[in-house]
Write an enzyme that holds these catalytic residues in place. Sequence first.
Site, PDB file in Angstrom:
ATOM      1  N   CYS A 100       0.856  -1.180   0.000  1.00 39.56           N
ATOM      2  CA  CYS A 100       0.000   0.000   0.000  1.00 39.56           C
ATOM      3  C   CYS A 100       0.890   1.227   0.000  1.00 39.56           C
ATOM      4  CB  CYS A 100      -0.893  -0.008   1.246  1.00 39.56           C
ATOM      5  SG  CYS A 100      -2.001   1.408   1.328  1.00 39.56           S
ATOM      6  N   HIS A 142      -9.082  -3.806  -1.851  1.00 41.06           N
ATOM      7  CA  HIS A 142      -8.056  -3.018  -1.163  1.00 41.06           C
ATOM      8  C   HIS A 142      -8.379  -1.516  -1.254  1.00 41.06           C
ATOM      9  CE1 HIS A 142      -3.708  -2.114  -0.099  1.00 41.06           C
ATOM     10  NE2 HIS A 142      -4.183  -0.947  -0.486  1.00 41.06           N
ATOM     11  N   GLU A 143      -8.690  -1.055  -2.470  1.00 44.22           N
ATOM     12  CA  GLU A 143      -8.929   0.390  -2.644  1.00 44.22           C
ATOM     13  C   GLU A 143     -10.203   0.832  -1.931  1.00 44.22           C
ATOM     14  OE1 GLU A 143      -6.545   2.088  -3.507  1.00 44.22           O
ATOM     15  OE2 GLU A 143      -5.391   0.423  -4.354  1.00 44.22           O
ATOM     16  N   HIS A 146     -10.074   1.587   1.757  1.00 43.79           N
ATOM     17  CA  HIS A 146      -9.575   2.909   2.155  1.00 43.79           C
ATOM     18  C   HIS A 146     -10.730   3.881   2.418  1.00 43.79           C
ATOM     19  CE1 HIS A 146      -5.229   2.574   1.795  1.00 43.79           C
ATOM     20  NE2 HIS A 146      -5.319   2.018   0.605  1.00 43.79           N
TER      21      HIS A 146
HETATM   22 NI    NI Z   1      -3.622   1.087  -0.239  1.00 42.76          NI
END
Ligand code: NI
Length: 178
Positions: A100, A142-143, A146
Amino acid sequence: MAVRPVLRMGDARLWQQARAVEQFATAELAALIVDLEDTMRELDGAGLAAPQIGVDLRVVIFGIDANPRYPDAEAVPHTVLINPVLTPLSTEVEEAWEGCLSVPGLRGCVPRWKHLRYSGFDPSGRPIERSVCDFHARVVQHECDHLDGILYPMRMTDFSRFGFVNELFPEGGLATAE
Ligand code: NI
């Protein structure tokens, strides 16, 4: 337009629930997307979420070109995804390495849904809906994490597979979701 500083783990802005985008096709949204793209390209990332550059909105970008050096990392179409909704399409979970841009220099093995559908909007407000699996599904999870204040170490279950990339992979050659 500009390469923006990426916030690093520990910055309280990365722990927040981001706000939904309410107006599409605005100059502000277009400028944000250019900044995300410039920043992701500069840092050679696979994806980037608006909170990582300190913008409290539910906007992510991602995309990976096919790279013969990383045959296991399939190409993922370059996508701007706004107000995303993710739905797992099976109970199957797979573990793979991730990095990341907000956790620089480290890699961890993270369990993720293998198959999922995602929906959302492009910058003009047109709907996007795709069913994906494997690496594409991992990058999206993953994105989108966030946007809910979740960094990949918070998804990990085995901390014996978490460490500095140079120590874990001294030979290099690892492609990971960022
Ligand atoms: Ni990330």
